[in-house]
Design a protein around this motif. Structure first.
Motif, PDB file in Angstrom:
ATOM      1  N   ALA A 197       1.044  -1.274   0.053  1.00 57.70           N
ATOM      2  CA  ALA A 197       0.044   0.181  -0.011  1.00 57.70           C
ATOM      3  C   ALA A 197       0.806   1.442  -0.081  1.00 57.70           C
ATOM      4  O   ALA A 197       0.464   2.191  -0.600  1.00 57.70           O
ATOM      5  N   ALA A 198       1.726   1.377   0.596  1.00 56.67           N
ATOM      6  CA  ALA A 198       2.849   2.551   0.778  1.00 56.67           C
ATOM      7  C   ALA A 198       3.722   2.468  -0.349  1.00 56.67           C
ATOM      8  O   ALA A 198       3.754   3.809  -0.962  1.00 56.67           O
ATOM      9  N   PHE A 199       3.833   1.639  -1.157  1.00 57.58           N
ATOM     10  CA  PHE A 199       4.623   1.673  -2.607  1.00 57.58           C
ATOM     11  C   PHE A 199       3.386   2.119  -3.504  1.00 57.58           C
ATOM     12  O   PHE A 199       3.657   3.063  -4.163  1.00 57.58           O
ATOM     13  N   ASN A 200       2.321   1.908  -3.482  1.00 58.23           N
ATOM     14  CA  ASN A 200       1.293   2.433  -4.164  1.00 58.23           C
ATOM     15  C   ASN A 200       1.083   3.969  -4.078  1.00 58.23           C
ATOM     16  O   ASN A 200       1.009   4.623  -5.147  1.00 58.23           O
ATOM     17  N   ARG A 201       0.966   4.304  -2.707  1.00 58.99           N
ATOM     18  CA  ARG A 201       0.639   5.576  -2.457  1.00 58.99           C
ATOM     19  C   ARG A 201       2.047   6.522  -3.127  1.00 58.99           C
ATOM     20  O   ARG A 201       1.911   7.687  -3.480  1.00 58.99           O
ATOM     21  N   ASP A 202       3.113   6.007  -2.758  1.00 61.21           N
ATOM     22  CA  ASP A 202       4.378   6.579  -3.099  1.00 61.21           C
ATOM     23  C   ASP A 202       4.309   6.655  -4.731  1.00 61.21           C
ATOM     24  O   ASP A 202       4.962   7.965  -5.189  1.00 61.21           O
ATOM     25  N   HIS A 216      -8.258  -7.539  -5.566  1.00 64.27           N
ATOM     26  CA  HIS A 216      -7.732  -6.433  -6.112  1.00 64.27           C
ATOM     27  C   HIS A 216      -8.185  -4.986  -5.186  1.00 64.27           C
ATOM     28  O   HIS A 216      -7.919  -4.100  -5.623  1.00 64.27           O
ATOM     29  N   ARG A 217      -9.031  -5.506  -4.612  1.00 65.31           N
ATOM     30  CA  ARG A 217      -9.812  -4.408  -3.488  1.00 65.31           C
ATOM     31  C   ARG A 217      -8.705  -3.420  -2.922  1.00 65.31           C
ATOM     32  O   ARG A 217      -8.957  -2.248  -2.712  1.00 65.31           O
ATOM     33  N   HIS A 218      -7.667  -4.553  -2.422  1.00 64.14           N
ATOM     34  CA  HIS A 218      -6.597  -3.546  -1.462  1.00 64.14           C
ATOM     35  C   HIS A 218      -6.013  -2.517  -2.293  1.00 64.14           C
ATOM     36  O   HIS A 218      -5.992  -1.423  -1.820  1.00 64.14           O
ATOM     37  N   GLN A 219      -5.590  -2.836  -3.551  1.00 66.45           N
ATOM     38  CA  GLN A 219      -4.804  -1.870  -4.473  1.00 66.45           C
ATOM     39  C   GLN A 219      -5.788  -0.871  -5.133  1.00 66.45           C
ATOM     40  O   GLN A 219      -5.448   0.494  -4.919  1.00 66.45           O
ATOM     41  N   VAL A 220      -7.066  -1.139  -5.243  1.00 69.72           N
ATOM     42  CA  VAL A 220      -7.980  -0.255  -5.819  1.00 69.72           C
ATOM     43  C   VAL A 220      -8.335   0.905  -4.572  1.00 69.72           C
ATOM     44  O   VAL A 220      -8.290   2.000  -5.142  1.00 69.72           O
ATOM     45  N   GLU A 221      -8.731   0.307  -3.638  1.00 68.22           N
ATOM     46  CA  GLU A 221      -8.758   1.274  -2.442  1.00 68.22           C
ATOM     47  C   GLU A 221      -7.812   2.038  -1.977  1.00 68.22           C
ATOM     48  O   GLU A 221      -7.949   3.329  -1.628  1.00 68.22           O
ATOM     49  N   THR A 222      -6.522   1.734  -2.216  1.00 67.86           N
ATOM     50  CA  THR A 222      -5.551   2.435  -1.786  1.00 67.86           C
ATOM     51  C   THR A 222      -5.036   3.708  -2.858  1.00 67.86           C
ATOM     52  O   THR A 222      -5.149   4.691  -2.542  1.00 67.86           O
ATOM     53  N   PHE A 223      -5.639   3.281  -4.237  1.00 67.12           N
ATOM     54  CA  PHE A 223      -5.508   4.259  -5.322  1.00 67.12           C
ATOM     55  C   PHE A 223      -6.614   5.416  -4.953  1.00 67.12           C
ATOM     56  O   PHE A 223      -6.549   6.729  -5.245  1.00 67.12           O
ATOM     57  N   GLU A 246     -11.612 -11.660 -14.058  1.00 67.32           N
ATOM     58  CA  GLU A 246     -10.562 -10.640 -13.375  1.00 67.32           C
ATOM     59  C   GLU A 246     -11.106  -9.069 -13.770  1.00 67.32           C
ATOM     60  O   GLU A 246     -11.097  -8.105 -12.810  1.00 67.32           O
ATOM     61  N   ALA A 247     -11.599  -8.866 -14.988  1.00 64.11           N
ATOM     62  CA  ALA A 247     -11.935  -7.538 -15.233  1.00 64.11           C
ATOM     63  C   ALA A 247     -13.193  -7.194 -14.494  1.00 64.11           C
ATOM     64  O   ALA A 247     -13.098  -6.083 -13.962  1.00 64.11           O
ATOM     65  N   ILE A 248     -14.217  -7.989 -14.355  1.00 65.02           N
ATOM     66  CA  ILE A 248     -15.274  -7.809 -13.974  1.00 65.02           C
ATOM     67  C   ILE A 248     -15.321  -7.293 -12.417  1.00 65.02           C
ATOM     68  O   ILE A 248     -15.632  -6.329 -12.000  1.00 65.02           O
ATOM     69  N   GLY A 249     -14.202  -8.154 -11.770  1.00 68.97           N
ATOM     70  CA  GLY A 249     -13.913  -7.802 -10.201  1.00 68.97           C
ATOM     71  C   GLY A 249     -13.127  -6.568  -9.936  1.00 68.97           C
ATOM     72  O   GLY A 249     -13.645  -5.906  -9.219  1.00 68.97           O
ATOM     73  N   ILE A 250     -12.571  -6.372 -11.045  1.00 68.28           N
ATOM     74  CA  ILE A 250     -11.620  -4.884 -10.882  1.00 68.28           C
ATOM     75  C   ILE A 250     -12.572  -3.974 -11.109  1.00 68.28           C
ATOM     76  O   ILE A 250     -12.652  -2.745 -10.220  1.00 68.28           O
ATOM     77  N   VAL A 251     -13.498  -3.812 -11.943  1.00 68.60           N
ATOM     78  CA  VAL A 251     -14.717  -2.713 -12.120  1.00 68.60           C
ATOM     79  C   VAL A 251     -15.346  -2.845 -10.790  1.00 68.60           C
ATOM     80  O   VAL A 251     -15.807  -1.616 -10.587  1.00 68.60           O
ATOM     81  N   ALA A 266     -15.156   1.844  -4.708  1.00 68.94           N
ATOM     82  CA  ALA A 266     -14.537   2.743  -4.218  1.00 68.94           C
ATOM     83  C   ALA A 266     -14.723   3.997  -4.732  1.00 68.94           C
ATOM     84  O   ALA A 266     -14.082   5.322  -4.266  1.00 68.94           O
ATOM     85  N   GLY A 267     -15.414   4.322  -5.771  1.00 71.98           N
ATOM     86  CA  GLY A 267     -15.832   5.708  -6.335  1.00 71.98           C
ATOM     87  C   GLY A 267     -14.709   6.185  -7.085  1.00 71.98           C
ATOM     88  O   GLY A 267     -14.575   7.344  -6.995  1.00 71.98           O
ATOM     89  N   ILE A 268     -13.932   5.263  -7.935  1.00 73.89           N
ATOM     90  CA  ILE A 268     -12.781   5.781  -8.660  1.00 73.89           C
ATOM     91  C   ILE A 268     -12.979   5.313 -10.282  1.00 73.89           C
ATOM     92  O   ILE A 268     -13.216   3.921 -10.355  1.00 73.89           O
TER      93      ILE A 268
END
Length: 316
Positions: free
Chosen positions: A98-103, A149-156, A174-179, A185-187
């Motif tokens: 999560a820190a890497f994604n934020r960075d 993918h929720r972890h990375q999506v919510e971080t972004f 996988e595509a459907i899950g990410i969407v 997450a509202g992004i």
């Protein structure tokens, strides 16, 4: 323009032409001499001197092209491998990932602030597949993909990212899950499918069918679709309009300059960078077939030369 404004009004959804970068990992490995374990460019964020400078220099070359051609730009973060499973293989737990994604997004914000161009610059949090984008060993259900993918999506979603770009998607689960995760997450999110030399996804599904299925399962929640990591020769023949309108949902291309298959690329120890000018002509032809095409970049083996050639043909 604020992140909230971009999220509500992405320029590429309103007729603006935007460039994006090429193959970041292949450029850093073959041209810059970096060792990227598991093809993970995000690890360079851990190097405050050489690594971060390489990333800044990499993106600066593309921003210069956008400035020269008076085009907008999509800054895709170097986070294609920055999810929990890949991170665990590199010794990074969920908090570190999560820190890497934020960075990474913070670096994109710095680059946008310092770009000095009047055209819009969109920051996209880049997400890659959970498995191997060239040879997917497992197919997730939509529920499994959303949970993963929720972890990375919510971080972004908590950063200054304007959108998410999920690239090299190999199957619809996988595509459907990410969407679904992005919608929750509202992004905004753009889904980029990869195809084999026959124009079908690695799962064997036709491209148009995959787009229609993803839209049907998510209420058309994906902002748009893209194609990446395949040469135009591999998919131009499947872009004929069949009356369903799926081609109108494609707004971006990040093609390879190489005509090699995924299997051949996976085994290659040298870089096949194709012909930049020829790729530019290919993109011009794709623009004629895809009326809503607005985002132009490259994938494996491409670099700033290819994007400059593409811009010369498509950003006039």
């Amino acid at each position: 323009m604020t992140t909230a404004t971009y999220r509500a009004n992405l320029p590429q959804m309103n007729g603006r032409t935007l460039l994006t970068d090429g193959g970041i990992e292949t450029t850093l490995i073959f041209h810059e001499g970096f060792d990227l374990p598991l093809f993970a460019s995000y690890v360079l964020l851990d190097d405050d001197t050489k690594g971060r400078k390489a990333l800044r220099d990499y993106y600066a070359r593309y921003i210069d092209i956008a400035r020269d051609t008076r085009s907008g730009f999509v800054l895709e973060s170097p986070t294609w491998r920055c999810s929990r499973d890949w991170g665990a293989r590199l010794g990074h737990d969920a908090d570190r990932i999560a820190a890497f994604n934020r960075d990474a997004i913070a670096l994109m914000e710095e680059l946008r602030r310092d770009a000095g161009i009047d055209e819009p610059i969109v920051i996209s949090g880049n997400i890659g597949p959970r498995g191997d984008g060239y040879a997917p060993e497992t197919h997730m259900t939509a529920e499994e993909a959303e949970a993963y993918h929720r972890h990375q999506v919510e971080t972004f979603a908590e950063t200054g990212a304007d959108m998410i770009g999920a690239v090299t998607m190999t199957h619809t689960g996988e595509a459907i899950g990410i969407v679904r995760a992005a919608r929750a997450a509202g992004i905004p999110v753009a889904i980029s499918f990869t195809v084999e030399t026959d124009g079908r996804l690695p799962s064997g599904q036709p491209l148009g069918e995959a787009i229609l299925e993803t839209d049907a399962a998510t209420g058309n929640a994906s902002a748009y679709y893209m194609i990446n990591c395949a040469h135009p020769d591999h998919f131009r023949h499947v872009l004929a309009d069949d009356g369903s309108g799926w081609t109108s949902r494609i707004r971006g291309i990040r093609a390879n300059a190489s005509r090699m298959s995924h299997a051949e690329l996976d085994q290659s120890e040298t870089l096949d960078d194709g012909n930049p000018d020829e790729l530019g002509v290919d993109y011009a032809n794709l623009s004629a077939a895809l009326p809503n095409l607005r985002v132009f970049g490259g994938c494996c083996g491409t670099d700033h030369r290819h994007v400059r050639a593409i811009a010369a043909w498509c950003c006039n």
